[in-house]
Design a protein around this motif. Structure first.
Motif, short mmCIF file in Angstrom:
data_model
loop_
_atom_site.label_atom_id
_atom_site.label_comp_id
_atom_site.label_asym_id
_atom_site.label_seq_id
_atom_site.Cartn_x
_atom_site.Cartn_y
_atom_site.Cartn_z
N TYR A 1 -69.96 27.37 -70.83
CA TYR A 1 -70.43 27.67 -69.49
C TYR A 1 -69.32 27.66 -68.44
CZ TYR A 1 -74.84 26.70 -71.88
OH TYR A 1 -75.88 26.69 -72.77
N SER B 1 -66.79 29.70 -68.58
CA SER B 1 -66.38 31.11 -68.44
C SER B 1 -67.49 31.93 -67.80
CB SER B 1 -66.06 31.69 -69.83
OG SER B 1 -65.06 30.94 -70.48
N TYR B 2 -67.10 33.09 -67.28
CA TYR B 2 -68.10 34.01 -66.75
C TYR B 2 -69.00 34.49 -67.88
CZ TYR B 2 -65.91 34.53 -62.15
OH TYR B 2 -65.42 34.31 -60.89
N PRO B 3 -70.26 34.82 -67.56
CA PRO B 3 -71.14 35.39 -68.59
C PRO B 3 -70.66 36.77 -69.01
CG PRO B 3 -72.38 34.67 -66.65
CD PRO B 3 -70.94 34.66 -66.27
N ASP B 4 -71.09 37.22 -70.16
CA ASP B 4 -70.81 38.59 -70.61
C ASP B 4 -71.59 39.55 -69.71
OD1 ASP B 4 -70.56 41.03 -71.84
OD2 ASP B 4 -71.46 40.42 -73.75
N PRO B 5 -70.91 40.42 -68.95
CA PRO B 5 -71.63 41.32 -68.03
C PRO B 5 -72.49 42.36 -68.76
CG PRO B 5 -69.30 41.89 -68.12
CD PRO B 5 -69.45 40.61 -68.87
N GLN C 1 -75.58 43.46 -58.99
CA GLN C 1 -74.39 42.72 -59.45
C GLN C 1 -74.33 42.57 -60.98
OE1 GLN C 1 -74.15 39.31 -60.55
NE2 GLN C 1 -76.26 38.64 -60.38
N TRP D 1 -73.30 40.09 -63.14
CA TRP D 1 -73.56 38.84 -63.89
C TRP D 1 -74.97 38.33 -63.59
CZ3 TRP D 1 -68.54 38.73 -61.32
CH2 TRP D 1 -67.49 39.05 -62.19
N SER E 1 -77.17 34.49 -66.77
CA SER E 1 -76.25 33.38 -67.00
C SER E 1 -76.07 33.15 -68.49
CB SER E 1 -76.78 32.11 -66.34
OG SER E 1 -77.91 31.63 -67.04
N THR E 2 -74.98 32.50 -68.86
CA THR E 2 -74.74 32.19 -70.27
C THR E 2 -75.81 31.26 -70.85
OG1 THR E 2 -72.37 32.50 -69.90
CG2 THR E 2 -73.02 31.43 -71.95
#
Length: 356
Positions: free
Chosen positions: A44, A46-50, A238, A240, A243-244
């Motif tokens: 969590y 890192s940014y989520p996979d877009p 947007q 993202w 969320s992961t």
């Protein structure tokens, strides 16, 4: 101040309440889904996979549809708003009374004309054939909730397919909200998911919120009949939006075996129990088939039941309905029993006051 238009607002209480106002799976969130959220905590940062690649793959396998037809978002409501903003309908039709977000999303997208096809009580709140005469090529988009919220009444698959065919012929996007379809005893008689890739201008809305009791994680998706529509929806707002933690929970949910079937059986048993109890107390119901019961009461029930720490959903803010209509979720047997026992006391008190 934002007006409260939904159930499930337990946060205004400082103690335990029996929440019958939100239509979530009474079995709760599956344990493997909880473990997926906890077990992936190191990811969590890192940014989520877009592009939601892993989640989309699992949804694709589960529904047997192409990955390119899937759009994921921050709950079903996010998908509704994304869709209207992406498709920019100038005139739309909503089958009502129903979920308020359809109209809110259309208004946010500057839809100039919003019409309503009204479900009538004298017709059992069932959609009728006259809707086919109403649709013409002046409409750009239509919303149908199946099974409907708040009534819990589904529309049979053949009727929906016929409606989808007419919409395609008239150039109308048809969004079919199937978020409660998994709770239906014979889902295959109502869902058009198996036919989606053979249709045109159809968007099927789904959510993890209800069936997997993941309301707080916010995860929804839609499956479109064509890649062009999916690209438009995926390209709006947007990147993202999922969320992961929500994605990991969704992946685990898609891999479950037997949970939906177990839920169907449990909900049917307890829905029938509630319907029998309401009938014995003299309340009118309308043959619901989902995980909630829509009923009518001449007396106010919100305040009297709150004395028992019970929350139910008033349907007064639904189009054509008023303060005499209510919706309750199917909960556990223990909770349902407590509800009926409490309602019996309220009913008796109301009858005594009426009779002087």
């Amino acid at each position: 101040m934002i007006k409260e238009t939904h159930g499930g607002n337990i946060y205004k209480f400082d103690h335990k309440v029996y929440d019958f106002s939100a239509n979530l799976n009474p079995l709760g969130m599956p344990e493997t889904v909880k473990q997926a959220v906890i077990g992936n905590i190191d990811k969590y940062e890192s940014y989520p996979d877009p592009f939601n690649r892993e989640l989309v793959r699992e949804i694709s396998k589960f529904h047997q549809v192409q990955e390119e037809l899937i759009c994921c978002g921050n709950g079903a409501a996010d998908i509704i708003f994304r869709s209207t903003l992406a498709l920019k309908p100038a005139k739309a039709l909503i089958v009502s009374p129903t979920f308020s977000e359809y109209e809110q999303a259309l208004a946010a997208a500057d839809c100039r004309k919003i019409d309503h096809y009204l479900l009538k009580e004298e017709k059992g709140f069932q959609i009728q054939n006259d809707i086919f005469d109403l649709l013409d090529n002046s409409y750009d988009m239509m919303f149908l909730c199946n099974p409907n919220n708040p009534t819990g009444i589904p529309v049979e698959k053949e009727f929906v397919l016929r409606l989808a065919g007419l919409c395609a012929e008239k150039g109308i996007y048809l969004m079919i909200d199937e978020c409660f379809c998994e709770f239906l005893d014979e889902e295959e008689n109502y869902s058009i998911m198996a036919s989606v890739d053979q249709l045109e201008k159809v968007i099927i809305l789904k959510a993890f919120t209800k069936i997997y009791a993941m309301a707080g994680l916010r995860l929804g998706y839609c499956i479109c009949s064509d890649e062009e529509t999916a690209d438009l929806i995926n390209g709006c707002l947007q990147p993202w939006s999922v969320s992961t933690p929500a994605s990991k929970a969704g992946i685990a949910a898609m891999q479950l075996s037997g949970f939906v079937e177990e839920t169907k059986a449990y909900v049917k048993e307890n829905r029938d129990y509630l319907l029998r109890g309401l009938a014995e107390l003299g309340y009118q119901t309308y043959g619901p088939k989902a995980n909630y019961v829509f009923f009518k009461s001449e007396a106010d029930l919100i305040e009297p039941l709150s004395a028992f720490d019970i929350m139910i959903r008033s349907c007064a803010n639904y189009m054509t309905l008023n303060e005499h209509y209510y919706r309750i979720a199917v909960r556990t047997r223990e909770e349902n029993t407590y509800f009926l026992e409490s309602l019996a006391q309220v009913t008796k008190r109301n009858e005594e006051q009426t009779n002087g």
